[in-house]
Every structure is written in C-alpha cells, then in structure tokens.
Design a protein around this motif. Structure first.
Motif, PDB file in Angstrom:
ATOM      1  N   VAL A   7     -11.014   1.655   2.025  1.00 12.02           N
ATOM      2  CA  VAL A   7     -12.033   1.430   0.974  1.00 12.02           C
ATOM      3  C   VAL A   7     -11.990  -0.027   0.500  1.00 12.02           C
ATOM      4  CG1 VAL A   7     -12.277   3.793   0.093  1.00 12.02           C
ATOM      5  CG2 VAL A   7     -10.400   2.359  -0.749  1.00 12.02           C
ATOM      6  N   CYS A  40      -0.670   4.980   0.548  1.00  6.22           N
ATOM      7  CA  CYS A  40      -1.925   5.249  -0.152  1.00  6.22           C
ATOM      8  C   CYS A  40      -2.811   6.093   0.773  1.00  6.22           C
ATOM      9  CB  CYS A  40      -2.606   3.913  -0.469  1.00  6.22           C
ATOM     10  SG  CYS A  40      -4.298   4.106  -1.094  1.00  6.22           S
ATOM     11  N   CYS A  49       0.835  -1.219   0.000  1.00  2.79           N
ATOM     12  CA  CYS A  49       0.000   0.000   0.000  1.00  2.79           C
ATOM     13  C   CYS A  49       0.861   1.257   0.000  1.00  2.79           C
ATOM     14  CB  CYS A  49      -0.965  -0.014   1.177  1.00  2.79           C
ATOM     15  SG  CYS A  49      -2.149  -1.374   1.068  1.00  2.79           S
ATOM     16  N   PHE A 107      -5.714   5.932   1.404  1.00  2.00           N
ATOM     17  CA  PHE A 107      -6.770   5.152   2.058  1.00  2.00           C
ATOM     18  C   PHE A 107      -6.229   4.209   3.143  1.00  2.00           C
ATOM     19  CE2 PHE A 107      -8.625   6.247  -2.081  1.00  2.00           C
ATOM     20  CZ  PHE A 107      -9.759   6.894  -1.623  1.00  2.00           C
ATOM     21  N   LEU A 108      -4.915   4.186   3.298  1.00  2.00           N
ATOM     22  CA  LEU A 108      -4.351   3.295   4.310  1.00  2.00           C
ATOM     23  C   LEU A 108      -4.570   3.903   5.693  1.00  2.00           C
ATOM     24  CD1 LEU A 108      -2.792   0.625   4.639  1.00  2.00           C
ATOM     25  CD2 LEU A 108      -0.699   1.982   4.770  1.00  2.00           C
ATOM     26  N   CYS A 138      -5.307  -3.699  -6.639  1.00  6.42           N
ATOM     27  CA  CYS A 138      -5.078  -4.020  -5.215  1.00  6.42           C
ATOM     28  C   CYS A 138      -5.550  -5.448  -4.924  1.00  6.42           C
ATOM     29  CB  CYS A 138      -5.816  -3.044  -4.317  1.00  6.42           C
ATOM     30  SG  CYS A 138      -5.315  -1.334  -4.519  1.00  6.42           S
ATOM     31  N   VAL A 165      -0.392   2.716  -7.497  1.00  2.56           N
ATOM     32  CA  VAL A 165      -1.581   1.937  -7.889  1.00  2.56           C
ATOM     33  C   VAL A 165      -2.071   2.454  -9.239  1.00  2.56           C
ATOM     34  CG1 VAL A 165      -3.979   1.374  -7.306  1.00  2.56           C
ATOM     35  CG2 VAL A 165      -2.248   1.473  -5.492  1.00  2.56           C
ATOM     36  N   PHE A 214      -3.751   6.213  -9.285  1.00  2.00           N
ATOM     37  CA  PHE A 214      -4.906   6.335  -8.382  1.00  2.00           C
ATOM     38  C   PHE A 214      -5.017   7.719  -7.724  1.00  2.00           C
ATOM     39  CE2 PHE A 214      -6.890   4.048  -4.431  1.00  2.00           C
ATOM     40  CZ  PHE A 214      -8.163   4.368  -4.871  1.00  2.00           C
ATOM     41  N   ARG A 260     -12.003  -1.280  -3.331  1.00  2.00           N
ATOM     42  CA  ARG A 260     -10.618  -1.004  -3.732  1.00  2.00           C
ATOM     43  C   ARG A 260     -10.395  -1.376  -5.206  1.00  2.00           C
ATOM     44  NH1 ARG A 260     -10.911  -5.897  -1.516  1.00  2.00           N
ATOM     45  NH2 ARG A 260      -9.337  -7.506  -1.783  1.00  2.00           N
ATOM     46  N   PRO A 261      -9.362  -0.753  -5.814  1.00  2.00           N
ATOM     47  CA  PRO A 261      -9.097  -1.031  -7.232  1.00  2.00           C
ATOM     48  C   PRO A 261      -8.800  -2.511  -7.499  1.00  2.00           C
ATOM     49  CG  PRO A 261      -7.853   0.884  -6.489  1.00  2.00           C
ATOM     50  CD  PRO A 261      -8.456   0.267  -5.269  1.00  2.00           C
ATOM     51  N   CYS A 267      -7.225  -1.087   4.918  1.00  2.00           N
ATOM     52  CA  CYS A 267      -7.652  -0.302   3.764  1.00  2.00           C
ATOM     53  C   CYS A 267      -9.007   0.355   4.074  1.00  2.00           C
ATOM     54  CB  CYS A 267      -7.772  -1.219   2.547  1.00  2.00           C
ATOM     55  SG  CYS A 267      -8.506  -0.381   1.121  1.00  2.00           S
TER      56      CYS A 267
HETATM   57  S1  SF4 Z   1      -6.775   1.206  -1.944  1.00  2.00           S
HETATM   58 FE1  SF4 Z   1      -6.550   0.021  -0.080  1.00  2.00          FE
HETATM   59  S2  SF4 Z   1      -5.536  -1.903  -0.728  1.00  2.00           S
HETATM   60 FE2  SF4 Z   1      -5.246  -0.399  -2.391  1.00  2.00          FE
HETATM   61  S3  SF4 Z   1      -3.240   0.579  -1.952  1.00  2.00           S
HETATM   62 FE3  SF4 Z   1      -4.860   1.846  -0.998  1.00  2.00          FE
HETATM   63  S4  SF4 Z   1      -4.992   1.125   1.150  1.00  2.00           S
HETATM   64 FE4  SF4 Z   1      -3.915  -0.467  -0.049  1.00  2.00          FE
END
Ligand code: SF4
Length: 237
Positions: free
Chosen positions: A142, A129, A73, A131-132, A150, A77, A206, A146-147, A140
């Motif tokens: 989301v 990321c 993460c 979202f981490l 991921c 991405v 991303f 998530r994409p 995560c």
């Molecule tokens: S979206 Fe979630 S799984 Fe993907 S890199 Fe970000 S924190 Fe990690």
C-alpha cells in the motif's frame, strides 16, 4: 520525538517541542476548518491526508533506506484513526478483491498470534506488516497510501535496523529526528483535530485498527458519529 533526540538537537528540547506543538496546532486548525466547511467524512479526511502527503519534504540524501530493505516493516506501526479509515476505505473501494481477501487473512492470523498493540510483540516475534509483500521482493503493498509514520521512519545506517531485527530488540536507529517529527506532526494534527471535533481520538496500532474495520462494517460510521470503536487498538502514551 524522544526527549534525548531533542536535547541533542540545535533547537534544544524546549524550543523544539514548542515549534512542533505550534505546527500541530496550526495543522489541526486547518483540518478543523476543512471539516467545518464540508461534512466530516472519510473522503474529506482523505483529501486532508493527500494535502499532507503533497507537502512532505523528500528524505535527506544521507538516508540509506531502499526498496526491499524491510526491517522496519516488522515493527509496530502507530497511526491516527483517520489514516486507518482512509487506508481501509481505499482498499475496499479500489484494490482488487483477491488482494483485500489476502490482507484480511493475514490480519486475522496476526490478530490471533498475540497482543499486537504491545510494542514487544513486534520486536520479539518478528511478525511482518500484513502489507509487506515478501514474495514480490519485500515491497509495501500500500506504498502510495501507507501511514505517515511509515513515511517518517528512516535510517542513516542499516546496521542498527538489522541488529534490532536479528536480536528481537528495540535499537536506537540513527536518523534525522526532526525530519521524523515533522512528518509525525501531521498524524498528531489529525489526532488533535478529531478531538477538537469531539470524536474519540488517539493513536492506534495499525493491524488492530484494521482488524476492527474488517471485522465490523459499521465501525467506521460509528466512529464518525462519536463512538469509542477503537479502544482495543489504542496505543497508550
Ligand atoms: S504499511 Fe508498508 S511501509 Fe508501512 S510497515 Fe507496512 S509494509 Fe512497511
């Protein structure tokens, strides 16, 4: 899938690529039909995405990835534009406002730090990321939306992930390359389908794509009408 991985795969480079190209075409055609039968919208793309997610195979049991291990993460991405639109739309319509504000703040900070489209940025700065959720045990934020990349990323040994993170280098991660490619295939199918529908379609980074969507609330609709809105987020092949 890197050519080296395919060369070592029992299917071989030529047949492996042929198989994946065939799946991309088949899936892209299905997305095009869905768009033809309905109006192109984020909702219809989200429906297609959910169909993709529902059809994914579980990770092989040899995979060592577990909750709280988040070396990956901190990597770049890449995703298709529909995925970015779907995630942004889910956040704007369903997530608590303070969570969205925090994510926007993190994305703005990251955007000011350097060129996030460049792979080296992520390796060398160890930026996580947006979202981490580090304070919640590196989960995560989301996870359910998530994409695809991921979902595809995995390792059969954590040592290489740790080494890459510690040294700020791209390391070869032992994994099941065909499994990764089969999931990435859906993202590639989204890219191909949108091209087929005459939209400006390529892989984007991303954080940069979300930065565009958060900075300009007309961006999603302008893209759906054919404008090249995401050019600064483009990951060149
Ligand atoms: S979206 Fe979630 S799984 Fe993907 S890199 Fe970000 S924190 Fe990690």
């Amino acid at each position: 899938m890197p050519d080296d991985d395919l060369k070592n795969h029992p299917l071989g480079l030529k047949d492996g690529k042929k198989l994946l190209d065939s799946y991309v075409k088949h899936t892209s055609d299905a997305v095009c039909k869905l768009v033809d039968d309905n109006e192109l919208s984020i909702d219809i793309l989200a429906y297609a995405m959910q169909q993709f997610i529902d059809s994914l195979l579980p990770l092989p049991k040899e995979v060592v990835c577990k909750q709280g291990c988040a070396f990956c993460c901190h990597l770049r991405v890449g995703l298709s534009i529909p995925e970015a639109l779907i995630i942004h739309n889910e956040l704007m319509t369903k997530a608590p406002q303070d969570f969205v504000q925090e994510i926007q703040k993190r994305i703005n900070t990251i955007a000011k730090t350097g060129d996030t489209v460049d792979d080296t940025f992520w390796h060398t700065t160890r930026t996580s990321c947006p979202f981490l959720e580090k304070s919640a045990g590196s989960i995560c934020g989301v996870y359910n939306i998530r994409p695809l990349s991921c979902r595809a990323y995995h390792a059969t040994s954590v040592e290489n992930c740790k080494e890459g993170y510690d040294k700020g280098l791209e390391t070869k991660i032992p994994c099941f390359p065909l499994f990764r490619s089969m999931i990435d295939m859906y993202s590639n199918a989204f890219i191909a389908a949108m091209k087929e529908k005459k939209l400006v379609s390529f892989q984007v980074e991303f954080t940069s794509a979300l930065h565009i969507l958060f900075s300009d609330n007309t961006a999603a609709n302008r893209w759906l009408k054919g404008e090249d809105v995401f050019k600064t987020a483009r990951i060149l092949p």
